[in-house]
Motif scaffolding. Sequence first.
Motif, PDB file in Angstrom:
ATOM      1  N   ASN A  19       5.281   8.229   1.460  1.00 23.02           N
ATOM      2  CA  ASN A  19       4.088   7.762   1.216  1.00 23.02           C
ATOM      3  C   ASN A  19       3.715   6.825  -0.140  1.00 23.02           C
ATOM      4  O   ASN A  19       2.716   6.720  -0.539  1.00 23.02           O
ATOM      5  CB  ASN A  19       2.968   8.533   1.406  1.00 23.02           C
ATOM      6  N   GLN A  20       4.983   6.934  -0.878  1.00 15.36           N
ATOM      7  CA  GLN A  20       4.929   6.350  -1.990  1.00 15.36           C
ATOM      8  C   GLN A  20       5.081   5.024  -1.999  1.00 15.36           C
ATOM      9  O   GLN A  20       5.997   4.078  -1.413  1.00 15.36           O
ATOM     10  CB  GLN A  20       6.060   6.782  -3.056  1.00 15.36           C
ATOM     11  N   TYR A  21       3.956   3.999  -2.635  1.00 15.73           N
ATOM     12  CA  TYR A  21       3.932   2.525  -2.434  1.00 15.73           C
ATOM     13  C   TYR A  21       3.926   2.236  -3.873  1.00 15.73           C
ATOM     14  O   TYR A  21       2.966   2.653  -4.931  1.00 15.73           O
ATOM     15  CB  TYR A  21       3.029   2.023  -1.397  1.00 15.73           C
ATOM     16  N   GLY A  22       4.372   0.861  -4.050  1.00 17.72           N
ATOM     17  CA  GLY A  22       4.205   0.229  -5.546  1.00 17.72           C
ATOM     18  C   GLY A  22       5.298   0.655  -6.534  1.00 17.72           C
ATOM     19  O   GLY A  22       5.924   1.997  -6.319  1.00 17.72           O
ATOM     20  N   PHE A  23       5.886  -0.269  -7.238  1.00 22.29           N
ATOM     21  CA  PHE A  23       6.972  -0.029  -8.092  1.00 22.29           C
ATOM     22  C   PHE A  23       8.374   0.132  -7.612  1.00 22.29           C
ATOM     23  O   PHE A  23       9.280   0.550  -8.294  1.00 22.29           O
ATOM     24  CB  PHE A  23       6.552   1.183  -9.238  1.00 22.29           C
ATOM     25  N   TRP A  24       8.190   0.250  -6.439  1.00 21.98           N
ATOM     26  CA  TRP A  24       9.632   0.363  -5.614  1.00 21.98           C
ATOM     27  C   TRP A  24       9.988  -0.930  -4.873  1.00 21.98           C
ATOM     28  O   TRP A  24       9.101  -1.155  -4.002  1.00 21.98           O
ATOM     29  CB  TRP A  24       9.664   1.848  -4.906  1.00 21.98           C
ATOM     30  N   LYS A  25      11.175  -1.197  -4.722  1.00 20.23           N
ATOM     31  CA  LYS A  25      11.726  -2.523  -3.957  1.00 20.23           C
ATOM     32  C   LYS A  25      11.362  -2.172  -2.810  1.00 20.23           C
ATOM     33  O   LYS A  25      11.834  -1.018  -1.901  1.00 20.23           O
ATOM     34  CB  LYS A  25      13.288  -2.735  -4.280  1.00 20.23           C
ATOM     35  N   GLY A  26      10.725  -2.944  -2.100  1.00 24.90           N
ATOM     36  CA  GLY A  26      10.207  -3.066  -0.519  1.00 24.90           C
ATOM     37  C   GLY A  26       9.409  -2.118  -0.251  1.00 24.90           C
ATOM     38  O   GLY A  26       9.108  -1.776   1.021  1.00 24.90           O
ATOM     39  N   ARG A  27       8.604  -1.551  -0.957  1.00 22.89           N
ATOM     40  CA  ARG A  27       7.404  -0.524  -0.643  1.00 22.89           C
ATOM     41  C   ARG A  27       6.176  -1.002  -1.624  1.00 22.89           C
ATOM     42  O   ARG A  27       5.774  -0.425  -2.750  1.00 22.89           O
ATOM     43  CB  ARG A  27       7.792   0.418  -1.134  1.00 22.89           C
ATOM     44  N   SER A  28       5.533  -2.261  -1.256  1.00 22.58           N
ATOM     45  CA  SER A  28       4.499  -2.715  -2.232  1.00 22.58           C
ATOM     46  C   SER A  28       3.140  -2.105  -1.657  1.00 22.58           C
ATOM     47  O   SER A  28       3.043  -1.383  -0.716  1.00 22.58           O
ATOM     48  CB  SER A  28       4.286  -4.223  -2.046  1.00 22.58           C
ATOM     49  N   VAL A  30       0.756  -3.878  -0.991  1.00 22.36           N
ATOM     50  CA  VAL A  30       0.126  -4.544   0.139  1.00 22.36           C
ATOM     51  C   VAL A  30       0.539  -4.020   1.585  1.00 22.36           C
ATOM     52  O   VAL A  30      -0.058  -3.720   2.473  1.00 22.36           O
ATOM     53  CB  VAL A  30       0.507  -6.070   0.177  1.00 22.36           C
ATOM     54  N   GLN A  31       1.806  -3.457   1.496  1.00 19.43           N
ATOM     55  CA  GLN A  31       2.250  -2.695   2.742  1.00 19.43           C
ATOM     56  C   GLN A  31       1.729  -1.456   2.957  1.00 19.43           C
ATOM     57  O   GLN A  31       1.377  -1.287   4.088  1.00 19.43           O
ATOM     58  CB  GLN A  31       3.876  -2.401   2.559  1.00 19.43           C
ATOM     59  N   ALA A  32       1.120  -0.581   1.834  1.00 14.11           N
ATOM     60  CA  ALA A  32       0.299   0.395   2.011  1.00 14.11           C
ATOM     61  C   ALA A  32      -0.958   0.288   2.701  1.00 14.11           C
ATOM     62  O   ALA A  32      -1.418   0.896   3.517  1.00 14.11           O
ATOM     63  CB  ALA A  32       0.218   1.306   0.804  1.00 14.11           C
ATOM     64  N   ILE A  33      -1.438  -0.885   2.385  1.00 19.22           N
ATOM     65  CA  ILE A  33      -3.027  -1.264   2.979  1.00 19.22           C
ATOM     66  C   ILE A  33      -2.470  -1.473   4.302  1.00 19.22           C
ATOM     67  O   ILE A  33      -3.539  -1.387   4.986  1.00 19.22           O
ATOM     68  CB  ILE A  33      -3.510  -2.414   1.950  1.00 19.22           C
ATOM     69  N   SER A  34      -1.584  -2.407   4.561  1.00 18.16           N
ATOM     70  CA  SER A  34      -1.319  -2.681   6.034  1.00 18.16           C
ATOM     71  C   SER A  34      -1.188  -1.573   6.817  1.00 18.16           C
ATOM     72  O   SER A  34      -1.598  -1.578   8.019  1.00 18.16           O
ATOM     73  CB  SER A  34      -0.295  -3.616   5.822  1.00 18.16           C
ATOM     74  N   LYS A  35      -0.641  -0.586   6.512  1.00 23.00           N
ATOM     75  CA  LYS A  35      -0.138   0.709   6.997  1.00 23.00           C
ATOM     76  C   LYS A  35      -1.695   1.341   7.368  1.00 23.00           C
ATOM     77  O   LYS A  35      -1.800   1.830   8.468  1.00 23.00           O
ATOM     78  CB  LYS A  35       0.617   1.455   6.271  1.00 23.00           C
ATOM     79  N   VAL A  36      -2.409   1.379   6.517  1.00 22.16           N
ATOM     80  CA  VAL A  36      -3.812   2.086   6.493  1.00 22.16           C
ATOM     81  C   VAL A  36      -4.531   1.335   7.603  1.00 22.16           C
ATOM     82  O   VAL A  36      -5.185   1.712   8.499  1.00 22.16           O
ATOM     83  CB  VAL A  36      -4.507   2.034   5.392  1.00 22.16           C
TER      84      VAL A  36
END
Length: 130
Positions: A19-28, A30-36
Amino acid sequence: MLAGRMVSEVEEGLGISPNQYGFWKGRSTVQAISKVINWAEESRRGTWRTRQIPLMVSLNVKNTFGTIAWRHINMAIEEKRISSYLRRQIEEHLNERRCKISTQEDEVHFNMSGGVPQGSVLGPYYGSWN
């Protein structure tokens, strides 16, 4: 170089939370918001008795990077089983930092024990381990 090695060791070791998004390659973020959004859309399926009700909590922790205690950073790198070499490098990176405040009348220096050094390539990683 130090940031790349740190990322490699975290990813090869215990890794980061799924569930960690942001600051990691391939885990933006924006992806977290899309998942929600996808989760909320999926929850609309089914009847009113069988469908799930989504709930999202968002936290805005003010000044996280400016106030994080270095002892917490050190605890996190130990928990992630970062190599002793890299732990020493990170401790050296944070060690003996001082702040200088200058006014027209005076100049004051004080030792630092927290906060992420501004402009540091390691900064985003210090505050994002969970």
